[in-house]
Scaffold this active site. Structure first.
Site, PDB file in Angstrom:
ATOM      1  N   ASN A   1       0.829  -1.205   0.000  1.00  0.00           N
ATOM      2  CA  ASN A   1       0.000   0.000   0.000  1.00  0.00           C
ATOM      3  C   ASN A   1       0.864   1.256   0.000  1.00  0.00           C
ATOM      4  OD1 ASN A   1       0.338  -1.392   2.642  1.00  0.00           O
ATOM      5  ND2 ASN A   1      -0.266   0.588   3.440  1.00  0.00           N
TER       6      ASN A   1
ATOM      7  N   CYS B   1      -2.995   4.889   7.527  1.00  0.00           N
ATOM      8  CA  CYS B   1      -3.123   4.415   8.913  1.00  0.00           C
ATOM      9  C   CYS B   1      -1.967   4.886   9.771  1.00  0.00           C
ATOM     10  CB  CYS B   1      -3.132   2.902   8.969  1.00  0.00           C
ATOM     11  SG  CYS B   1      -4.258   2.198   7.810  1.00  0.00           S
TER      12      CYS B   1
HETATM   13  C1  LIG Z   1      -2.846  -3.496   2.039  1.00  0.00           C
HETATM   14  C2  LIG Z   1      -3.825  -3.048   3.072  1.00  0.00           C
HETATM   15  N1  LIG Z   1      -4.246  -3.918   3.996  1.00  0.00           N
HETATM   16  C3  LIG Z   1      -5.128  -3.576   4.924  1.00  0.00           C
HETATM   17  C4  LIG Z   1      -5.647  -2.312   4.993  1.00  0.00           C
HETATM   18  C5  LIG Z   1      -6.626  -1.979   6.074  1.00  0.00           C
HETATM   19  O1  LIG Z   1      -7.805  -1.580   5.534  1.00  0.00           O
HETATM   20  P1  LIG Z   1      -8.979  -0.965   6.443  1.00  0.00           P
HETATM   21  O2  LIG Z   1      -8.427   0.204   7.160  1.00  0.00           O
HETATM   22  O3  LIG Z   1      -9.996  -0.611   5.477  1.00  0.00           O
HETATM   23  O4  LIG Z   1      -9.374  -2.020   7.393  1.00  0.00           O
HETATM   24  C6  LIG Z   1      -5.239  -1.351   4.055  1.00  0.00           C
HETATM   25  C7  LIG Z   1      -5.705   0.046   4.110  1.00  0.00           C
HETATM   26  O5  LIG Z   1      -4.961   0.977   3.998  1.00  0.00           O
HETATM   27  C8  LIG Z   1      -4.307  -1.745   3.061  1.00  0.00           C
HETATM   28  O6  LIG Z   1      -3.894  -0.875   2.139  1.00  0.00           O
END
Ligand SMILES: Cc1ncc(COP(=O)(O)O)c(C=O)c1O
Length: 397
Positions: A152, A333
């Site tokens: 991400n 995040c």
């Molecule tokens: C690769 C990946 N995994 C997990 C997540 C977590 O997603 P969420 O915050 O929608 O639970 C994200 C969000 O940024 C992500 O990009």
């Protein structure tokens, strides 16, 4: 007032108007609870099962292998903890990479506190996991391997099919105790092709709000026969793996988003790759002391991630926002934290280099005009920030 240019599609995407249209009846006249026996309930149940088919189809799975959840965080927690806890009798080892999303890293840390052993695989300078390292790390007591499909942050796409083959081969070798393979595809489903069977994937996480669907809907693909414990106990929804009244409107939206992506995935990827390459070439060519993070080719069609010498990432994001460009330093995040990104440190950047990162992620509504504007204003912004940089030395930019 000029409209902002949104270049943070990896954090979240706007909901496609076609998705909104599909969802609307499920808030009002089709509001039933899928567990109710009356016609309202059965109507909702029908929509839920149709949605399951659409989501399954996008990844080559069977509809009964799709478990709807509320988020990718929940799916990843369920995959790691659910599989570890269900298979802990004789085994206690899991393998992840050093560049997983925090919800995998933290789930692994929690499992460690419960007595499980975790191997965290290193990555190369592009952020690639070596399939050979996976093979070497597999032990007789390995329960699960979980490797993110594409980062991400830096967009690097992992050799998931190759890793899947290695795990399949190890399963033939160790026979009785199946090693499960999970991938976090929150950034890839709907952007690049996925086939869970061809890639030998046993569990896969996907998320609606990363692909023009609403927040509050996601899924975990769980291959038939997988030993997995639920995290939420209750009324037995989602074949007992995820109790709680189902969010039908959001799931209908997720399914519509999948259908739209399925129709246009290749064409849209080509369009975004062209714009992304123009952006990367332009930034590296126009700004001295700029560097690309991640792999030059094996990267998500929509991801460009840079680090700039003598720049502090947060100030760059604030400055860009003031001139109408929404960007990010890395993962949404962790952008509230002031520590450098664990992904950038894992690819070998020094903390002060990692602090100077900028992630620009494109999407369905990004235009060439917007990319041209970024290329026009970014060099000036960097120049301005370097003049007041706390890292200022006698640099020659
Ligand atoms: C690769 C990946 N995994 C997990 C997540 C977590 O997603 P969420 O915050 O929608 O639970 C994200 C969000 O940024 C992500 O990009």
């Amino acid at each position: 007032m000029r409209k902002s240019i949104y270049l943070d599609y990896a954090a979240t995407t706007p909901v496609d108007p076609r998705v909104v249209k599909a969802m609307l009846p499920y808030f009002t006249e089709k509001f039933g609870n899928t567990m109710s026996l009356h016609s309202f309930g059965q109507e909702a149940k029908g929509a839920l099962e149709e949605s399951r088919e659409a989501v399954a189809d996008l990844m080559g799975a069977k509809p009964n292998e799709i478990i709807f959840t509320s988020s990718a965080t929940e799916s990843n927690n369920l995959a790691l903890k659910g599989v570890a806890l269900a298979n802990k009798e004789k085994r206690n080892h899991l393998i992840i990479s050093q560049i997983e999303h925090p919800c995998i890293m933290e789930s692994a840390k929690w499992l460690e506190s419960q007595g499980f052993e975790i191997t965290r695989l290193k990555v190369d300078k592009y952020g690639l996991v070596s399939p050979d390292d996976v093979r070497k790390a597999i032990r007789k007591d390995t329960i699960l391997v979980s490797i993110i499909h594409a980062s991400n942050e830096i967009g690097t796409i992992q050799p998931i099919a190759e890793i899947g083959k290695i795990i399949k081969k190890s399963n033939i070798q160790y026979q009785k105790s199946k090693i499960y393979f999970h991938t976090d595809a929150a950034q890839t489903l709907g952007k690049i092709p996925i086939d869970v069977n061809k890639m030998n994937i046993d569990l896969l996480t996907a998320s609606s709000h990363k692909m023009y669907g609403p927040k509050g809907a996601a899924c975990l693909f769980v291959r038939e026969g997988t030993k997995i414990e639920p995290l939420l106990h209750g009324g037995g929804h989602e074949t007992g793996l995820r109790s709680s009244t189902v969010n039908v409107a959001a799931i209908v939206g997720f399914a519509e988003a999948c259908k739209i992506c399925q129709k246009g995935v290749k064409k849209e990827a080509q369009r975004e790759i062209k714009l992304r390459n123009k952006l990367i070439k332009g930034v590296l060519g126009k700004i001295k002391g700029s560097h690309l993070n991640g792999h030059p080719q094996k990267r998500l069609p929509n991801n460009a991630n840079f680090w700039f010498e003598f720049i502090e990432g947060e100030s760059m994001v604030i400055q860009l926002d003031l001139i109408g460009i929404a960007a990010s330093t890395g993962s949404a995040c962790s952008s509230a934290k002031l520590e450098p990104s664990h992904v950038l440190l894992a690819i070998g950047l020094k903390p002060e280099e990692a602090q100077g990162s900028l992630r620009l992620t494109l999407g369905r509504w990004t235009t060439e005009k917007e990319i041209n504007y970024v290329l026009k204003v970014l060099p000036e912004t960097i120049k301005k920030l370097r003049k007041i940089s706390p890292f200022k030395k006698s640099f020659k930019f």
